[in-house]
Design a protein around this motif. Structure first.
Motif, PDB file in Angstrom:
ATOM      1  N   GLN A   1       0.843  -1.188   0.000  1.00 33.24           N
ATOM      2  CA  GLN A   1       0.000   0.000   0.000  1.00 33.24           C
ATOM      3  C   GLN A   1       0.880   1.240   0.000  1.00 33.24           C
ATOM      4  N   SER A   2       0.429   2.242  -0.706  1.00 26.59           N
ATOM      5  CA  SER A   2       1.079   3.550  -0.663  1.00 26.59           C
ATOM      6  C   SER A   2       0.079   4.572  -0.142  1.00 26.59           C
ATOM      7  N   SER A   3       0.561   5.518   0.624  1.00 27.56           N
ATOM      8  CA  SER A   3      -0.301   6.534   1.215  1.00 27.56           C
ATOM      9  C   SER A   3       0.057   7.902   0.652  1.00 27.56           C
ATOM     10  N   TYR A   4      -0.959   8.684   0.289  1.00 25.97           N
ATOM     11  CA  TYR A   4      -0.759  10.010  -0.297  1.00 25.97           C
ATOM     12  C   TYR A   4      -1.658  11.012   0.412  1.00 25.97           C
ATOM     13  N   PRO A   5      -1.114  12.147   0.870  1.00 32.10           N
ATOM     14  CA  PRO A   5      -1.971  13.195   1.461  1.00 32.10           C
ATOM     15  C   PRO A   5      -3.018  13.651   0.452  1.00 32.10           C
ATOM     16  N   ALA A   6      -4.234  13.881   0.951  1.00 32.81           N
ATOM     17  CA  ALA A   6      -5.347  14.183   0.044  1.00 32.81           C
ATOM     18  C   ALA A   6      -6.215  15.288   0.635  1.00 32.81           C
ATOM     19  N   SER A   7      -6.866  16.019  -0.259  1.00 38.14           N
ATOM     20  CA  SER A   7      -7.867  17.020   0.134  1.00 38.14           C
ATOM     21  C   SER A   7      -9.231  16.569  -0.362  1.00 38.14           C
ATOM     22  N   ILE A   8     -10.265  16.887   0.406  1.00 38.10           N
ATOM     23  CA  ILE A   8     -11.619  16.418   0.126  1.00 38.10           C
ATOM     24  C   ILE A   8     -12.475  17.612  -0.270  1.00 38.10           C
ATOM     25  N   ASN A   9     -13.181  17.473  -1.379  1.00 45.85           N
ATOM     26  CA  ASN A   9     -14.069  18.538  -1.843  1.00 45.85           C
ATOM     27  C   ASN A   9     -15.399  17.939  -2.267  1.00 45.85           C
ATOM     28  N   GLY A  10     -16.450  18.744  -2.121  1.00 41.99           N
ATOM     29  CA  GLY A  10     -17.758  18.306  -2.584  1.00 41.99           C
ATOM     30  C   GLY A  10     -17.753  18.123  -4.093  1.00 41.99           C
ATOM     31  N   ARG A  11     -18.620  17.241  -4.543  1.00 40.90           N
ATOM     32  CA  ARG A  11     -18.709  17.015  -5.987  1.00 40.90           C
ATOM     33  C   ARG A  11     -19.001  18.305  -6.717  1.00 40.90           C
ATOM     34  N   GLN A  12     -19.743  19.193  -6.061  1.00 34.69           N
ATOM     35  CA  GLN A  12     -20.075  20.479  -6.669  1.00 34.69           C
ATOM     36  C   GLN A  12     -20.234  21.506  -5.556  1.00 34.69           C
ATOM     37  N   ASP A  13     -19.336  22.466  -5.476  1.00 39.72           N
ATOM     38  CA  ASP A  13     -19.419  23.563  -4.512  1.00 39.72           C
ATOM     39  C   ASP A  13     -19.907  24.807  -5.251  1.00 39.72           C
ATOM     40  N   ILE A  14     -21.125  25.226  -4.945  1.00 42.28           N
ATOM     41  CA  ILE A  14     -21.764  26.307  -5.699  1.00 42.28           C
ATOM     42  C   ILE A  14     -21.844  27.554  -4.824  1.00 42.28           C
ATOM     43  N   ASP A  15     -21.175  28.614  -5.256  1.00 47.37           N
ATOM     44  CA  ASP A  15     -21.280  29.895  -4.564  1.00 47.37           C
ATOM     45  C   ASP A  15     -22.588  30.573  -4.966  1.00 47.37           C
ATOM     46  N   ILE A  16     -23.340  31.022  -3.975  1.00 45.85           N
ATOM     47  CA  ILE A  16     -24.643  31.646  -4.211  1.00 45.85           C
ATOM     48  C   ILE A  16     -24.493  33.163  -4.147  1.00 45.85           C
ATOM     49  N   TYR A  17     -24.742  33.832  -5.282  1.00 45.17           N
ATOM     50  CA  TYR A  17     -24.720  35.294  -5.350  1.00 45.17           C
ATOM     51  C   TYR A  17     -26.115  35.805  -5.691  1.00 45.17           C
ATOM     52  N   PRO A  18     -26.481  37.005  -5.196  1.00 47.76           N
ATOM     53  CA  PRO A  18     -27.767  37.585  -5.600  1.00 47.76           C
ATOM     54  C   PRO A  18     -27.706  38.102  -7.032  1.00 47.76           C
ATOM     55  N   LYS A  19     -28.834  38.072  -7.729  1.00 45.63           N
ATOM     56  CA  LYS A  19     -28.900  38.608  -9.083  1.00 45.63           C
ATOM     57  C   LYS A  19     -29.422  40.042  -9.120  1.00 45.63           C
ATOM     58  N   ILE A  20     -29.944  40.485  -7.987  1.00 45.64           N
ATOM     59  CA  ILE A  20     -30.444  41.869  -7.895  1.00 45.64           C
ATOM     60  C   ILE A  20     -29.952  42.475  -6.582  1.00 45.64           C
ATOM     61  N   SER A  21     -30.100  43.805  -6.457  1.00 46.26           N
ATOM     62  CA  SER A  21     -29.683  44.510  -5.250  1.00 46.26           C
ATOM     63  C   SER A  21     -30.868  44.684  -4.312  1.00 46.26           C
ATOM     64  N   GLY A  22     -30.569  44.706  -3.013  1.00 48.68           N
ATOM     65  CA  GLY A  22     -31.630  44.925  -2.040  1.00 48.68           C
ATOM     66  C   GLY A  22     -31.207  44.460  -0.661  1.00 48.68           C
ATOM     67  N   PHE A  23     -32.069  44.709   0.297  1.00 54.62           N
ATOM     68  CA  PHE A  23     -31.821  44.305   1.676  1.00 54.62           C
ATOM     69  C   PHE A  23     -32.336  42.885   1.902  1.00 54.62           C
ATOM     70  N   ILE A  24     -31.542  42.087   2.609  1.00 57.82           N
ATOM     71  CA  ILE A  24     -32.000  40.738   2.957  1.00 57.82           C
ATOM     72  C   ILE A  24     -33.155  40.853   3.943  1.00 57.82           C
ATOM     73  N   GLU A  25     -34.264  40.269   3.561  1.00 54.34           N
ATOM     74  CA  GLU A  25     -35.467  40.326   4.397  1.00 54.34           C
ATOM     75  C   GLU A  25     -35.591  39.087   5.284  1.00 54.34           C
ATOM     76  N   LYS A  26     -35.082  37.943   4.771  1.00 54.61           N
ATOM     77  CA  LYS A  26     -35.238  36.698   5.530  1.00 54.61           C
ATOM     78  C   LYS A  26     -34.154  35.708   5.121  1.00 54.61           C
ATOM     79  N   VAL A  27     -33.622  35.011   6.130  1.00 53.37           N
ATOM     80  CA  VAL A  27     -32.718  33.879   5.895  1.00 53.37           C
ATOM     81  C   VAL A  27     -33.476  32.614   6.289  1.00 53.37           C
ATOM     82  N   SER A  28     -33.645  31.696   5.338  1.00 53.81           N
ATOM     83  CA  SER A  28     -34.559  30.570   5.543  1.00 53.81           C
ATOM     84  C   SER A  28     -33.854  29.247   5.843  1.00 53.81           C
ATOM     85  N   PHE A  29     -32.645  29.279   6.329  1.00 53.66           N
ATOM     86  CA  PHE A  29     -31.922  28.037   6.619  1.00 53.66           C
ATOM     87  C   PHE A  29     -30.893  28.316   7.699  1.00 53.66           C
TER      88      PHE A  29
END
Length: 365
Positions: A44-72
């Motif tokens: 066996q050989s051992s190699y240092p590894a980093s773990i990432n999600g299959r898909q890391d999606i950054d969430i940006y707003p498409k319009i400007s405004g004040f956040i009214e509610k955070v639902s999570f």
């Protein structure tokens, strides 16, 4: 005095007798040996590894405004289409109503222009008006229709902007941190995302191997494609030392060697149905591989001279230094001999530090 002289003469006679009847012979020490034979070994050989999600999606707003509610909440598992944020909607609702009113006005303008055109056309057919007047009426109708199309486009834009006030998750996954809370003014040009959604249903594990290790892999399997197809499943050792409960498979091998580090990047995929793996984590990939018909010797029977590795072979009853080329094995105990030894060679396996080139040896039975 006479008794001392007698003792001395007796001693001389005894010594003279020993010299004549028991000649001294050289002592030859017995040594344990190993006879070189082909061997198979799983490693066996051992190699240092980093773990990432299959898909890391950054969430940006498409319009400007004040956040009214955070639902999570941070770290919550969310489904595709689930509401994450609500941005203040009043101005966008008003813009949509204005756009809808403009559409209705434009429809009325089209209807009026259509009536005018139809009337002008009838008069033209009766030869009451000229072609010029009919063409003017037609142009007014076309202008009204264009204004309607423009108004409908503005309505669509306003409707989209209103929909963008509801920020939804684009995929199933785990939500990251929430740097912005209710009352914060956000916009599409902001430097940081509202949050990140990581698709953790399966995880990408990235690791690197040296150019020499890659060459060994390619020699064993023939090509990168064949290596990916034929290599056995790999394991993942987590940071706490435990072995992850699912095996993974290598999906890609980079075709470019990093000139700075001399390494090549590989990517493996692991299932994550229990959600134990998290994006941004680390661990060690454990890759199994096998050697067949190889020469394997203990490291303890070798010695170094000026950065070269040697063993002692038994040749015609004496110890003979033999240089060998070896590869280290991850068990820290053995070497794989690449050159310098052949099947059937007899190698001394004990007392190597006391031997010299040409020392007579007997093989211990």
């Amino acid at each position: 005095m006479k008794s001392k002289l007698i003792v001395f003469l007796v001693s001389l006679v005894v010594l003279s007798g020993c010299s004549d009847n028991a000649p001294v012979s050289e002592f030859v020490r017995q040594y344990e040996v190993i006879e070189i034979a082909p061997a198979d070994i799983d490693l066996q050989s051992s190699y240092p590894a980093s773990i990432n999600g299959r898909q890391d999606i950054d969430i940006y707003p498409k319009i400007s405004g004040f956040i009214e509610k955070v639902s999570f909440t941070e770290g919550q598992h969310v489904k595709k289409g689930q509401t994450l944020f609500v941005i203040e909607q009043v101005q966008y609702q008003a813009a949509l109503q204005t756009a809808q009113a403009n559409v209705e006005a434009a429809k009325a303008g089209v209807a009026t222009a259509q009536l005018t055109f139809d009337s002008k056309k009838e008069l033209f057919n009766r030869e009451i008006i000229s072609q010029f007047e009919l063409s003017m009426a037609e142009n007014q109708l076309l202008t009204a229709k264009a204004q309607l199309a423009q108004a409908e486009a503005q309505e669509t834009d306003a409707r989209n902007n209103l929909s963008y006030t509801i920020v939804k998750s684009p995929a199933d996954g785990i939500v990251g941190t929430i740097p912005f809370r209710e009352g914060t003014l956000v916009s599409p040009s902001m430097p940081k995302p509202l949050t990140t959604v990581s698709d953790n249903s399966s995880m990408f594990v990235y690791f690197s191997m040296t150019e020499n290790q890659l060459l060994g892999l390619l020699r064993e399997y023939g090509s990168a494609h064949d290596a990916i197809e034929e290599m056995p499943d790999i394991n993942l050792r987590l940071n706490d030392g435990s072995i992850y409960g699912h095996t993974g498979r290598i999906e890609t091998i980079s075709g470019v060697i990093d000139p700075t580090t001399g390494t090549v990047s590989l990517r493996a995929i692991f299932p994550n149905s229990e959600g134990l793996l998290r994006s941004g984590g680390s661990g060690n990939v454990i890759m199994p591989y096998s050697y067949t018909n190889s020469i394997i010797i203990p490291q303890s029977i070798t010695f170094d001279v000026q950065d070269k590795i040697y063993v002692y072979k038994v040749v015609d009853g004496v110890a003979a230094q033999a240089p060998v080329t070896v590869s280290k094995i991850s068990n820290g105990v053995d070497y794989i001999v690449e050159s310098g030894l052949a099947y059937g060679d007899v190698v001394i396996s004990e007392g190597v530090g006391m031997l010299r080139n040409g020392t007579p040896v007997q093989i211990k039975k």
